[in-house]
Write a protein that holds these residues in place. Structure first.
Motif, PDB file in Angstrom:
ATOM      1  N   PRO A   1       0.883  -0.711  -0.001  1.00  0.00           N
ATOM      2  CA  PRO A   1       0.077  -0.115   0.092  1.00  0.00           C
ATOM      3  C   PRO A   1       0.624   1.339  -0.218  1.00  0.00           C
ATOM      4  N   GLY A   2      -0.039   2.193  -0.742  1.00  0.00           N
ATOM      5  CA  GLY A   2       1.469   3.197  -0.894  1.00  0.00           C
ATOM      6  C   GLY A   2       1.917   3.394  -2.193  1.00  0.00           C
ATOM      7  N   PHE A   3       2.442   2.001  -2.532  1.00  0.00           N
ATOM      8  CA  PHE A   3       2.952   2.324  -3.974  1.00  0.00           C
ATOM      9  C   PHE A   3       2.487   1.239  -5.425  1.00  0.00           C
ATOM     10  N   TYR A   4       2.898   1.589  -6.399  1.00  0.00           N
ATOM     11  CA  TYR A   4       2.180   0.752  -7.171  1.00  0.00           C
ATOM     12  C   TYR A   4       3.302   0.796  -8.189  1.00  0.00           C
ATOM     13  N   ALA A   5       2.686  -0.776  -9.391  1.00  0.00           N
ATOM     14  CA  ALA A   5       3.524  -0.734 -10.790  1.00  0.00           C
ATOM     15  C   ALA A   5       2.458  -0.457 -11.603  1.00  0.00           C
ATOM     16  N   ASN A   6       2.721   0.612 -12.636  1.00  0.00           N
ATOM     17  CA  ASN A   6       2.292   0.930 -13.866  1.00  0.00           C
ATOM     18  C   ASN A   6       1.546  -0.085 -15.362  1.00  0.00           C
ATOM     19  N   GLU A   7       3.790  -0.723 -15.126  1.00  0.00           N
ATOM     20  CA  GLU A   7       3.836  -1.262 -16.427  1.00  0.00           C
ATOM     21  C   GLU A   7       4.175  -2.612 -15.831  1.00  0.00           C
ATOM     22  N   ARG A   8       3.912  -3.167 -16.379  1.00  0.00           N
ATOM     23  CA  ARG A   8       4.609  -4.607 -16.603  1.00  0.00           C
ATOM     24  C   ARG A   8       6.116  -4.779 -16.182  1.00  0.00           C
ATOM     25  N   GLY A   9       6.855  -5.368 -15.901  1.00  0.00           N
ATOM     26  CA  GLY A   9       7.930  -5.327 -15.648  1.00  0.00           C
ATOM     27  C   GLY A   9       9.256  -4.825 -15.213  1.00  0.00           C
ATOM     28  N   PHE A  10       8.591  -4.151 -13.958  1.00  0.00           N
ATOM     29  CA  PHE A  10       8.870  -3.020 -13.356  1.00  0.00           C
ATOM     30  C   PHE A  10       9.975  -3.836 -12.602  1.00  0.00           C
ATOM     31  N   THR A  11      10.745  -3.541 -12.033  1.00  0.00           N
ATOM     32  CA  THR A  11      12.055  -4.069 -11.153  1.00  0.00           C
ATOM     33  C   THR A  11      11.565  -2.963  -9.887  1.00  0.00           C
ATOM     34  N   ALA A  12      10.691  -1.985  -9.332  1.00  0.00           N
ATOM     35  CA  ALA A  12      10.579  -1.407  -8.580  1.00  0.00           C
ATOM     36  C   ALA A  12       9.348  -0.472  -8.744  1.00  0.00           C
TER      37      ALA A  12
ATOM     38  N   TYR B   1      -3.357   8.314  -3.493  1.00  0.00           N
ATOM     39  CA  TYR B   1      -3.026   6.861  -1.662  1.00  0.00           C
ATOM     40  C   TYR B   1      -3.326   5.875  -2.758  1.00  0.00           C
ATOM     41  N   THR B   2      -2.723   4.591  -2.753  1.00  0.00           N
ATOM     42  CA  THR B   2      -3.626   3.498  -2.775  1.00  0.00           C
ATOM     43  C   THR B   2      -3.127   2.759  -1.639  1.00  0.00           C
ATOM     44  N   ASP B   3      -5.083   1.767  -0.716  1.00  0.00           N
ATOM     45  CA  ASP B   3      -4.066   1.008   0.562  1.00  0.00           C
ATOM     46  C   ASP B   3      -4.674  -0.432  -0.019  1.00  0.00           C
ATOM     47  N   GLN B   4      -4.596  -0.559  -1.156  1.00  0.00           N
ATOM     48  CA  GLN B   4      -4.420  -1.906  -1.859  1.00  0.00           C
ATOM     49  C   GLN B   4      -2.603  -2.552  -2.068  1.00  0.00           C
ATOM     50  N   ASN B   5      -2.494  -3.782  -1.670  1.00  0.00           N
ATOM     51  CA  ASN B   5      -1.195  -4.699  -2.477  1.00  0.00           C
ATOM     52  C   ASN B   5      -1.579  -4.558  -3.953  1.00  0.00           C
ATOM     53  N   ALA B   6      -0.569  -4.603  -4.782  1.00  0.00           N
ATOM     54  CA  ALA B   6      -0.943  -5.281  -5.935  1.00  0.00           C
ATOM     55  C   ALA B   6      -1.276  -4.041  -6.945  1.00  0.00           C
ATOM     56  N   THR B   7      -0.975  -2.802  -6.395  1.00  0.00           N
ATOM     57  CA  THR B   7      -1.901  -2.026  -6.888  1.00  0.00           C
ATOM     58  C   THR B   7      -0.947  -1.395  -8.571  1.00  0.00           C
ATOM     59  N   TYR B   8      -1.871  -1.088  -9.671  1.00  0.00           N
ATOM     60  CA  TYR B   8      -0.840  -0.737 -10.527  1.00  0.00           C
ATOM     61  C   TYR B   8      -1.507   0.871 -10.973  1.00  0.00           C
TER      62      TYR B   8
ATOM     63  N   ALA C   1      -7.255   9.743  -6.242  1.00  0.00           N
ATOM     64  CA  ALA C   1      -7.118  10.736  -6.087  1.00  0.00           C
ATOM     65  C   ALA C   1      -7.350  10.882  -4.259  1.00  0.00           C
ATOM     66  N   CYS C   2      -7.069  11.549  -3.583  1.00  0.00           N
ATOM     67  CA  CYS C   2      -7.643  12.209  -2.731  1.00  0.00           C
ATOM     68  C   CYS C   2      -8.978  12.717  -3.154  1.00  0.00           C
ATOM     69  N   PRO C   3      -9.950  12.186  -2.574  1.00  0.00           N
ATOM     70  CA  PRO C   3     -11.354  13.988  -2.555  1.00  0.00           C
ATOM     71  C   PRO C   3     -11.476  14.958  -2.257  1.00  0.00           C
ATOM     72  N   ALA C   4     -11.977  14.998  -2.459  1.00  0.00           N
ATOM     73  CA  ALA C   4     -12.411  16.819  -2.165  1.00  0.00           C
ATOM     74  C   ALA C   4     -12.530  17.088   0.017  1.00  0.00           C
ATOM     75  N   GLY C   5     -11.793  18.434   0.587  1.00  0.00           N
ATOM     76  CA  GLY C   5     -11.551  17.710   1.792  1.00  0.00           C
ATOM     77  C   GLY C   5     -10.195  17.065   2.606  1.00  0.00           C
TER      78      GLY C   5
ATOM     79  N   ALA D   1       1.670   7.795   0.094  1.00  0.00           N
ATOM     80  CA  ALA D   1       0.264   7.557   1.179  1.00  0.00           C
ATOM     81  C   ALA D   1      -0.739   6.412   1.043  1.00  0.00           C
ATOM     82  N   THR D   2      -1.347   6.107   2.383  1.00  0.00           N
ATOM     83  CA  THR D   2      -1.798   4.801   2.733  1.00  0.00           C
ATOM     84  C   THR D   2      -3.521   5.237   2.226  1.00  0.00           C
ATOM     85  N   ALA D   3      -3.598   6.565   2.790  1.00  0.00           N
ATOM     86  CA  ALA D   3      -5.191   6.731   3.457  1.00  0.00           C
ATOM     87  C   ALA D   3      -4.901   8.370   3.132  1.00  0.00           C
ATOM     88  N   CYS D   4      -5.989   8.998   2.777  1.00  0.00           N
ATOM     89  CA  CYS D   4      -5.689  10.520   2.757  1.00  0.00           C
ATOM     90  C   CYS D   4      -6.344  11.394   4.160  1.00  0.00           C
TER      91      CYS D   4
END
Length: 234
Positions: free
Chosen positions: A136-147, A156-163, A167-171, A178-181
């Protein structure tokens, strides 16, 4: 009487009265006593003049045309483990390669999917299995990333294996990875995907998690910016 001689390999003559033979150009060849230089067949080439034979394309290369001076490296996701070929073999079962000009089937590997990372086959190449999911808090948006990449501020993202990061909502707002807003405090506000909350101007207020500030009603005031939940009666 003069004696006629056969043209040597790599040369030709189409004139019986010629005093010498002409060199074959690159991409062609000839055998003894040739009257012309035929083009090299697909899967072969010559890159110099006066060649008696054509050279087969090397492992990892191909050539679909005739009369050429070079062979072409097999593109990404293909290989060729034989010489003199006119095409390349596609990696099976959705496997991938991380370089061109490969000649071993074992170089076809399972590239890490989006949302996960691994080690590359070669330095600077794409990552292959075994793979590790991004946290959570990190992503890889293409295949074959090494980091995995950190979510940028305002996302933010609060899930594992996110690509992708949301976006944080208004307010609300977030800093990097970030794993949460976080909700804006009273007296502050933020639009969507904010990296920081703004302060309400003097004469306006807001409650926690506000997207906009509210002006004080008649008979009320707020002399400072970004400090209060509500306006003060005059």
């Amino acid at each position: 009487a003069s004696t006629c001689h056969e043209c040597l390999p790599g040369t030709f003559s189409n004139d019986s009265r010629a005093g010498n033979c002409t060199l074959c150009s690159p991409g062609t060849y000839s055998e003894d006593g040739a009257s012309y230089c035929p083009p090299c067949a697909p899967g072969s080439y010559t890159d110099e003049v006066a060649q008696g034979v054509c050279t087969f394309c090397e492992l990892g290369k191909y050539q679909p045309e005739n009369g050429t001076t070079t062979c072409i490296p097999c593109p990404i996701d293909t290989y060729q483990n034989d010489t003199g070929q006119t095409g390349c073999v596609t990696c099976p079962d959705g496997r991938r390669t991380d370089d061109i000009g490969l000649y071993h089937p074992w170089r076809c590997s399972e590239i890490c999917d989006r949302g996960e990372v691994g080690e590359p086959l070669v330095p600077g190449g794409k990552s292959v299995r075994p793979c590790t999911p991004c946290t959570p808090g990190f992503y890889a948006n293409e295949r074959g990333f090494t980091a995995c990449l950190p979510c940028r501020a305002g996302y933010y993202t609060d899930q594992n294996a996110t690509y992708d990061c949301g976006a944080c909502p208004a307010g609300t707002f977030s800093t990097g990875a970030a794993t949460a807003c976080t909700s804006c405090a009273a007296g502050k506000f933020a639009s969507q995907n904010a990296s920081v909350c703004g302060r309400c101007a003097a004469g306006s207020t807001s409650g926690p998690g506000a997207a906009v500030c509210t002006k004080c009603n008649p008979g009320y005031f707020e002399p400072e910016s970004g400090t209060r939940l509500s306006c003060t009666p005059c």
